[in-house]
Motif scaffolding. Structure first.
Motif, PDB file in Angstrom:
ATOM      1  N   GLY A 161      67.457  44.712   6.492  1.00  0.00           N
ATOM      2  CA  GLY A 161      68.615  45.370   7.084  1.00  0.00           C
ATOM      3  C   GLY A 161      69.858  45.201   6.254  1.00  0.00           C
ATOM      4  O   GLY A 161      69.807  44.981   5.039  1.00  0.00           O
ATOM      5  N   ASN A 162      70.994  45.267   6.938  1.00  0.00           N
ATOM      6  CA  ASN A 162      72.296  45.229   6.276  1.00  0.00           C
ATOM      7  C   ASN A 162      73.226  44.321   7.064  1.00  0.00           C
ATOM      8  O   ASN A 162      73.273  44.386   8.291  1.00  0.00           O
ATOM      9  N   ALA A 163      73.949  43.434   6.368  1.00  0.00           N
ATOM     10  CA  ALA A 163      74.874  42.505   7.016  1.00  0.00           C
ATOM     11  C   ALA A 163      76.277  42.675   6.449  1.00  0.00           C
ATOM     12  O   ALA A 163      76.463  42.788   5.234  1.00  0.00           O
TER      13      ALA A 163
ATOM     14  N   CYS B 207      75.644  42.472   2.267  1.00  0.00           N
ATOM     15  CA  CYS B 207      74.392  42.443   1.520  1.00  0.00           C
ATOM     16  C   CYS B 207      73.320  43.216   2.271  1.00  0.00           C
ATOM     17  O   CYS B 207      73.365  43.330   3.508  1.00  0.00           O
ATOM     18  N   THR B 208      72.367  43.759   1.527  1.00  0.00           N
ATOM     19  CA  THR B 208      71.306  44.589   2.080  1.00  0.00           C
ATOM     20  C   THR B 208      69.964  44.122   1.533  1.00  0.00           C
ATOM     21  O   THR B 208      69.841  43.848   0.328  1.00  0.00           O
ATOM     22  N   SER B 209      68.967  44.047   2.400  1.00  0.00           N
ATOM     23  CA  SER B 209      67.616  43.687   1.955  1.00  0.00           C
ATOM     24  C   SER B 209      66.623  44.755   2.408  1.00  0.00           C
ATOM     25  O   SER B 209      66.808  45.406   3.435  1.00  0.00           O
ATOM     26  N   THR B 210      65.582  44.926   1.614  1.00  0.00           N
ATOM     27  CA  THR B 210      64.530  45.882   1.938  1.00  0.00           C
ATOM     28  C   THR B 210      63.276  45.156   2.411  1.00  0.00           C
ATOM     29  O   THR B 210      63.146  43.942   2.228  1.00  0.00           O
TER      30      THR B 210
ATOM     31  N   ASN C  47      63.357  41.260   1.746  1.00  0.00           N
ATOM     32  CA  ASN C  47      63.222  40.421   2.952  1.00  0.00           C
ATOM     33  C   ASN C  47      64.311  39.364   3.078  1.00  0.00           C
ATOM     34  O   ASN C  47      64.324  38.590   4.034  1.00  0.00           O
ATOM     35  N   CYS C  48      65.225  39.325   2.143  1.00  0.00           N
ATOM     36  CA  CYS C  48      66.325  38.348   2.188  1.00  0.00           C
ATOM     37  C   CYS C  48      67.376  38.750   1.170  1.00  0.00           C
ATOM     38  O   CYS C  48      67.049  39.195   0.059  1.00  0.00           O
ATOM     39  N   CYS C  49      68.664  38.610   1.526  1.00  0.00           N
ATOM     40  CA  CYS C  49      69.734  38.861   0.561  1.00  0.00           C
ATOM     41  C   CYS C  49      70.847  37.854   0.766  1.00  0.00           C
ATOM     42  O   CYS C  49      70.982  37.245   1.837  1.00  0.00           O
TER      43      CYS C  49
ATOM     44  N   THR D  99      66.142  46.587  10.256  1.00  0.00           N
ATOM     45  CA  THR D  99      65.133  47.631  10.140  1.00  0.00           C
ATOM     46  C   THR D  99      63.879  47.152  10.859  1.00  0.00           C
ATOM     47  O   THR D  99      63.325  46.103  10.516  1.00  0.00           O
ATOM     48  N   GLU D 100      63.454  47.870  11.883  1.00  0.00           N
ATOM     49  CA  GLU D 100      62.269  47.443  12.622  1.00  0.00           C
ATOM     50  C   GLU D 100      61.032  47.620  11.751  1.00  0.00           C
ATOM     51  O   GLU D 100      60.749  48.707  11.254  1.00  0.00           O
TER      52      GLU D 100
END
Length: 265
Positions: A108-110, A124-127, A141-143, A161-162
């Protein structure tokens, strides 16, 4: 004299200018209390005014590490989460720019915002990649990212992101902190707290009367500009004061510490 350095059953050292009890601290905002858990004789140190558990106090870096809760959202719950930090306004403490990082575990995005104007300070954004083995926080999976200022409060906004019953957690944490196993974090639901580092500040009036204290200025960069905190050092040793184990905030500690070293050198 007569002041304890640790809480019963706990090994976290509480050096002056902090103190366990009002008569042992430089002022009331530095008072630490020992909170007892039920069914145990041990206790944990808490900053009395902020009700935050103390994990470490550093005189050299003028920081205090405390435990902070971790907000968490899992798939099937609300996708967008908003969380407010403990408010340090009116206290001599700031969330440290140099010692903390913004982290997001999950997909997701924080966003980290300042409370007063919702300006985005960090993001930060992780896929998602559930099949990939995760050994660090690099965007899958982590940022993680830094924060640009010392701040007294913040708001975390994050969207997940579900994906495959995953959970996400966003928080500010000590730069040195890492989870024991990154692979557990993508689907974990048990991360309840992390360490976060606060910078503590002193005014000239706080330390003016301490014998042997050589005052130095330490700048803190806020969004509104720089402020300066006062720090004690022994005149003879300067920045080496803390490396040799002297607490210059204690009356005559510089004088007696120097005599002790001369005697044993």
């Amino acid at each position: 004299p007569g002041c304890r350095e640790t809480c019963p059953g706990n090994n976290v050292l509480i050096p002056y200018p902090f103190g366990i009890g009002r008569d042992c601290a430089i002022n009331e905002t530095y008072v630490v209390t020992c909170n007892h858990s039920s069914n145990t004789t041990s206790s944990k140190p808490y900053l009395s005014k902020l009700n935050l558990e103390v994990l470490n106090v550093s005189l050299s870096s003028q920081t205090i590490t405390v435990r902070t809760p971790v907000p968490q959202t899992c798939a099937g719950q609300a996708n967008n989460t908003r969380w407010n930090s403990s408010d340090l306004s009116g206290s001599p403490f700031f969330y440290s720019k140099d010692d903390n990082k913004l982290m997001l575990f999950g997909c997701g995005n924080a966003l980290l915002n300042q409370d007063h104007d919702h300006q985005v300070l960090s993001e930060c954004t992780s896929t998602c990649n559930i099949s990939r083995s995760i050994t660090g926080c690099y965007g899958i999976n982590c940022c993680t990212t830094s924060i640009p200022f010392y701040i007294n409060k913040y708001i975390l906004n994050y969207a997940i992101t579900e994906f495959n019953n995953s959970c996400a957690s966003a928080f500010l944490a000590d730069q040195r902190w890492t989870p024991k196993r990154f692979s557990d974090l993508f689907i974990q639901r048990s991360l309840e707290s992390v360490p976060v580092v606060l910078s503590w500040t002193l005014q000239r009036s706080d330390i003016r009367a301490i014998p042997g204290c050589s005052q130095s200025n330490r700048p803190l960069e806020l969004e509104s500009g720089k402020i300066y905190s006062q720090q004690c050092e022994c005149e003879t040793y300067g920045t080496d004061t803390f490396a040799i184990g002297i607490n210059p905030y204690l009356d005559d500690e510089c004088y007696y510490g120097e005599l002790y070293r001369e005697y044993f050198d």
